[in-house]
Design a protein around this motif. Structure first.
Motif, PDB file in Angstrom:
ATOM      1  N   THR A 104     -16.652 -15.626  -0.861  1.00 30.94           N
ATOM      2  CA  THR A 104     -17.638 -16.336  -2.036  1.00 30.94           C
ATOM      3  C   THR A 104     -18.815 -15.766  -2.274  1.00 30.94           C
ATOM      4  O   THR A 104     -19.147 -15.165  -3.485  1.00 30.94           O
ATOM      5  CB  THR A 104     -17.904 -17.734  -1.730  1.00 30.94           C
ATOM      6  N   GLY A 105     -19.686 -15.404  -1.409  1.00 26.37           N
ATOM      7  CA  GLY A 105     -20.997 -14.471  -1.545  1.00 26.37           C
ATOM      8  C   GLY A 105     -20.508 -13.004  -2.155  1.00 26.37           C
ATOM      9  O   GLY A 105     -21.187 -12.621  -2.852  1.00 26.37           O
ATOM     10  N   CYS A 106     -19.412 -12.498  -1.509  1.00 30.49           N
ATOM     11  CA  CYS A 106     -19.001 -11.245  -2.217  1.00 30.49           C
ATOM     12  C   CYS A 106     -18.645 -11.355  -3.587  1.00 30.49           C
ATOM     13  O   CYS A 106     -18.930 -10.380  -4.438  1.00 30.49           O
ATOM     14  CB  CYS A 106     -17.817 -10.565  -1.496  1.00 30.49           C
ATOM     15  N   LEU A 107     -18.119 -12.295  -4.107  1.00 27.43           N
ATOM     16  CA  LEU A 107     -17.385 -12.463  -5.449  1.00 27.43           C
ATOM     17  C   LEU A 107     -18.826 -12.846  -6.395  1.00 27.43           C
ATOM     18  O   LEU A 107     -18.876 -12.295  -7.493  1.00 27.43           O
ATOM     19  CB  LEU A 107     -16.646 -13.748  -5.607  1.00 27.43           C
ATOM     20  N   THR A 108     -19.778 -13.512  -5.851  1.00 30.06           N
ATOM     21  CA  THR A 108     -21.069 -13.634  -6.448  1.00 30.06           C
ATOM     22  C   THR A 108     -21.778 -12.391  -6.658  1.00 30.06           C
ATOM     23  O   THR A 108     -22.094 -11.819  -7.738  1.00 30.06           O
ATOM     24  CB  THR A 108     -21.967 -14.494  -5.718  1.00 30.06           C
ATOM     25  N   LEU A 109     -21.680 -11.415  -5.678  1.00 30.10           N
ATOM     26  CA  LEU A 109     -22.215 -10.093  -5.860  1.00 30.10           C
ATOM     27  C   LEU A 109     -21.487  -9.165  -6.746  1.00 30.10           C
ATOM     28  O   LEU A 109     -22.108  -8.752  -7.561  1.00 30.10           O
ATOM     29  CB  LEU A 109     -22.143  -9.572  -4.343  1.00 30.10           C
ATOM     30  N   LEU A 110     -20.161  -9.274  -7.091  1.00 29.98           N
ATOM     31  CA  LEU A 110     -19.420  -8.463  -7.640  1.00 29.98           C
ATOM     32  C   LEU A 110     -19.558  -9.105  -9.123  1.00 29.98           C
ATOM     33  O   LEU A 110     -19.818  -8.281 -10.025  1.00 29.98           O
ATOM     34  CB  LEU A 110     -17.780  -8.675  -7.550  1.00 29.98           C
ATOM     35  N   ARG A 111     -19.725 -10.245  -9.346  1.00 27.54           N
ATOM     36  CA  ARG A 111     -19.579 -10.953 -10.636  1.00 27.54           C
ATOM     37  C   ARG A 111     -21.316 -10.789 -11.247  1.00 27.54           C
ATOM     38  O   ARG A 111     -21.083 -10.363 -12.704  1.00 27.54           O
ATOM     39  CB  ARG A 111     -19.353 -12.475 -10.711  1.00 27.54           C
ATOM     40  N   GLU A 112     -22.176 -10.889 -10.718  1.00 24.07           N
ATOM     41  CA  GLU A 112     -23.765 -10.892 -11.157  1.00 24.07           C
ATOM     42  C   GLU A 112     -23.911  -9.506 -11.481  1.00 24.07           C
ATOM     43  O   GLU A 112     -24.508  -9.155 -12.490  1.00 24.07           O
ATOM     44  CB  GLU A 112     -24.585 -11.413 -10.152  1.00 24.07           C
ATOM     45  N   ASN A 113     -23.425  -8.513 -10.731  1.00 25.09           N
ATOM     46  CA  ASN A 113     -23.631  -7.013 -11.075  1.00 25.09           C
ATOM     47  C   ASN A 113     -22.717  -6.585 -12.390  1.00 25.09           C
ATOM     48  O   ASN A 113     -23.224  -5.834 -13.172  1.00 25.09           O
ATOM     49  CB  ASN A 113     -23.448  -6.031  -9.956  1.00 25.09           C
ATOM     50  N   ALA A 114     -21.562  -7.202 -12.414  1.00 23.90           N
ATOM     51  CA  ALA A 114     -20.685  -6.865 -13.510  1.00 23.90           C
ATOM     52  C   ALA A 114     -21.246  -7.227 -14.904  1.00 23.90           C
ATOM     53  O   ALA A 114     -21.030  -6.672 -15.915  1.00 23.90           O
ATOM     54  CB  ALA A 114     -19.382  -7.412 -13.181  1.00 23.90           C
ATOM     55  N   PRO A 131     -29.548 -10.020  -9.666  1.00 26.31           N
ATOM     56  CA  PRO A 131     -28.157  -9.959  -8.799  1.00 26.31           C
ATOM     57  C   PRO A 131     -28.455 -10.059  -7.337  1.00 26.31           C
ATOM     58  O   PRO A 131     -29.353  -9.462  -6.827  1.00 26.31           O
ATOM     59  CB  PRO A 131     -27.735  -8.986  -9.489  1.00 26.31           C
ATOM     60  N   VAL A 132     -27.460 -10.639  -6.736  1.00 28.14           N
ATOM     61  CA  VAL A 132     -27.141 -10.220  -5.368  1.00 28.14           C
ATOM     62  C   VAL A 132     -26.907  -8.743  -5.250  1.00 28.14           C
ATOM     63  O   VAL A 132     -26.158  -8.206  -6.079  1.00 28.14           O
ATOM     64  CB  VAL A 132     -26.051 -10.981  -4.884  1.00 28.14           C
ATOM     65  N   ILE A 133     -27.351  -8.052  -4.000  1.00 30.40           N
ATOM     66  CA  ILE A 133     -27.172  -6.768  -3.883  1.00 30.40           C
ATOM     67  C   ILE A 133     -26.523  -6.281  -2.628  1.00 30.40           C
ATOM     68  O   ILE A 133     -25.994  -5.386  -2.621  1.00 30.40           O
ATOM     69  CB  ILE A 133     -28.572  -5.905  -3.925  1.00 30.40           C
ATOM     70  N   SER A 134     -26.197  -7.410  -1.683  1.00 31.78           N
ATOM     71  CA  SER A 134     -25.490  -7.095  -0.512  1.00 31.78           C
ATOM     72  C   SER A 134     -25.316  -8.663  -0.047  1.00 31.78           C
ATOM     73  O   SER A 134     -26.060  -9.386  -0.024  1.00 31.78           O
ATOM     74  CB  SER A 134     -26.248  -6.268   0.256  1.00 31.78           C
ATOM     75  N   VAL A 135     -24.314  -8.725   0.816  1.00 31.26           N
ATOM     76  CA  VAL A 135     -23.989  -9.831   1.585  1.00 31.26           C
ATOM     77  C   VAL A 135     -23.901  -9.436   3.192  1.00 31.26           C
ATOM     78  O   VAL A 135     -23.415  -8.655   3.414  1.00 31.26           O
ATOM     79  CB  VAL A 135     -22.564 -10.445   1.204  1.00 31.26           C
ATOM     80  N   GLY A 136     -24.832  -9.981   3.901  1.00 26.38           N
ATOM     81  CA  GLY A 136     -24.851 -10.023   5.151  1.00 26.38           C
ATOM     82  C   GLY A 136     -23.967 -11.278   6.074  1.00 26.38           C
ATOM     83  O   GLY A 136     -24.038 -12.325   5.663  1.00 26.38           O
TER      84      GLY A 136
END
Length: 491
Positions: free
Chosen positions: A26-36, A42-47
């Protein structure tokens, strides 16, 4: 159905890990969408199991500018223990610090330099409705404040605050600061997490079937096994390519809810929450605003949405709304504005971007009214023809609507359940309906519009409602007179 056997310790551990990988995906998708869509921060990485996040290390969303989000993920196969004071303050099974004390220690470390943090507990455990503090949790923000701060030191909530502060090793002032940033994301069952992920993958422009969800979570698990604890945008993009998940552009999310909570509200770029401003407590019977709330206020909120999403051209509408608000939302982002809209309809993404071979010309039946110069239009895609036509006729005549005639518009094969199967068919029919109405509406002062169709079609039709007359949109409010006017839309 036979009951399942009790889960083994290994199956519990595997399921718990998979639950964490789903939250991380879910965090990875947030990272992807917010940057797109070029979100401001935006989120820049997911730990995942991050080294520097204490006991809130399970999933960490790092943004360009703090606050970052630190999440502890807790999964259980038993519903016997809800989230309450006892669960949060009891020592660990080995006699170590309580969950609350661990979180407090991590919070102090993360904010020691005066940097704010966003903290969360994500679990499938339910909240305890009898707990003094958990019971006052705000479902919209997932925070215990402001109600947890109410009451004197001798009140039930005041005494609970004292116990929590003592257990956490905090002053009550510090506890208030902690609770102002600690979200309790509760009752997140596996089915709920999977459903939310399917929605989020769709608005990210990805395949959103259950297999695609599992592929994303399994990719996260593989990264952890390979020792990668920080997942970057480039890594997620490469995963999308290698898994062949991409289907279209990522969308900004506009969440509009009038019936029930929206699973994507927390991810939305703009949210309109009218659930508590509609009549009744049941999502199935909510039909109209509850006084003093009005249709006009809801219209103002919806029509202001484009200003809350400046520069966004691909927009996905999520949430739960009836036909008149869906149509209005479409008109707020009309095609002439350059926006493209999408909405999930029965699990499929219906988008104004989707192409079709030819417009679908509807069947149009005409009834004389003789009460004025306006035009009444009933668009019926789903309801038994005789019932819909009779309801609209009786309303138009009984309410002295100043219409000269009524046009009943239906698909070529007639109205029936699932008469519009997919997005290309919905777009083709929306264009056909609009074109069929342009000439009859040309000389009329206004249109009176009644809808019986899939919500997605109402949105797509509103999006294309151009070169037509000013329109009054009516909502089925399930009263003796059936309808009432909801919105007036300028041409």
């Amino acid at each position: 159905m036979k009951p399942l056997p009790a889960p083994s310790p290994t199956s519990v551990r595997i399921t718990g890990d998979h639950y964490q990988w789903l939250i991380a995906w879910t965090g990875c998708l947030t990272l992807l969408r917010e940057n797109a869509i070029h979100t401001a921060n935006p989120v820049i990485s997911v730990g995942v199991e991050a080294d520097d996040a204490g006991n809130l290390d399970d999933v960490v969303l790092r943004r360009r500018t703090p606050p970052h989000t630190y999440t502890q993920v807790k999964y259980t196969v038993s519903s016997a223990t809800p989230v309450n004071e006892d669960y949060l303050t009891k020592p660990s099974p080995t006699g170590g610090p309580s969950i609350l004390k661990k979180i407090a220690k991590t919070w102090r470390a993360l904010t020691a330099d005066g940097i704010d943090a966003d903290l969360a507990i994500v679990t499938n455990r339910a909240p305890d409705p009898n707990d003094a503090l958990i019971a006052v949790r705000d479902a919209r923000t997932q925070l215990l404040l402001p109600k947890a701060a109410d009451g004197t030191a001798r009140s039930k909530t005041g005494q609970a605050r004292t116990r929590w502060a003592q257990n956490a090793g905090l002053s009550e002032t510090e506890l208030h600061e902690l609770l102002s940033c600690l979200r309790f994301d509760l009752s997140r069952e596996l089915a709920h997490v999977n459903g939310q992920l399917q929605l989020l993958m769709a608005v990210c422009g990805l395949r959103n079937d259950s297999r695609a969800v599992d592929e994303g979570a399994n990719w996260v698990a593989q990264q952890v096994r390979d020792g990668h604890r920080t997942l970057t945008l480039d890594m997620v993009k490469a995963a999308v390519d290698s898994l062949d998940l991409k289907t279209g552009p990522a969308h900004a999310i506009l969440s509009i809810s009038t019936l029930k909570s929206d699973p994507l509200a927390a991810e939305a770029d703009h949210t309109i929450n009218w659930i508590d401003r509609f009549e009744t407590d049941s999502e199935y019977t909510k039909r109209r605003p509850l006084a003093p709330a009005t249709w006009a206020q809801l219209q103002a909120d919806i029509e202001a949405a484009p200003t809350r999403l400046p520069g966004r051209t691909d927009i996905s509408v999520s949430g739960s709304l009836r036909l008149a608000p869906a149509f209005l939302t479409g008109t707020a982002f009309r095609m002439v504005t350059g926006a493209d809209l999408a909405v999930l309809q029965r699990g499929d993404l219906w988008s104004t971007r989707d192409t079709y071979d030819a417009e679908c010309a509807p069947v149009v039946e005409e009834y004389d009214i003789g009460q004025g110069e306006d035009l009444a239009v009933g668009i019926n895609v789903t309801v038994k023809a005789e019932d819909f036509t009779q309801d609209v006729l009786e309303y138009v005549e009984g309410q002295n609507i100043p219409a000269s005639r009524l046009l009943i518009v239906t698909p070529p094969a007639g109205p029936k359940d699932r008469s519009v199967l997919d997005s290309p068919a919905a777009n083709a029919l929306a264009v056909g309906i609009r074109n069929a109405l342009r000439r009859p509406a040309r000389t009329t002062p206004r249109i009176h519009l009644f809808l019986a169709c899939p919500m997605g079609l109402a949105l797509l039709l509103g999006h294309r409602w151009n070169r037509l007359r000013p329109t009054v949109v009516y909502e089925d409010v399930s009263t003796a007179q059936v309808y009432e006017p909801a919105f007036f839309i300028q041409a």
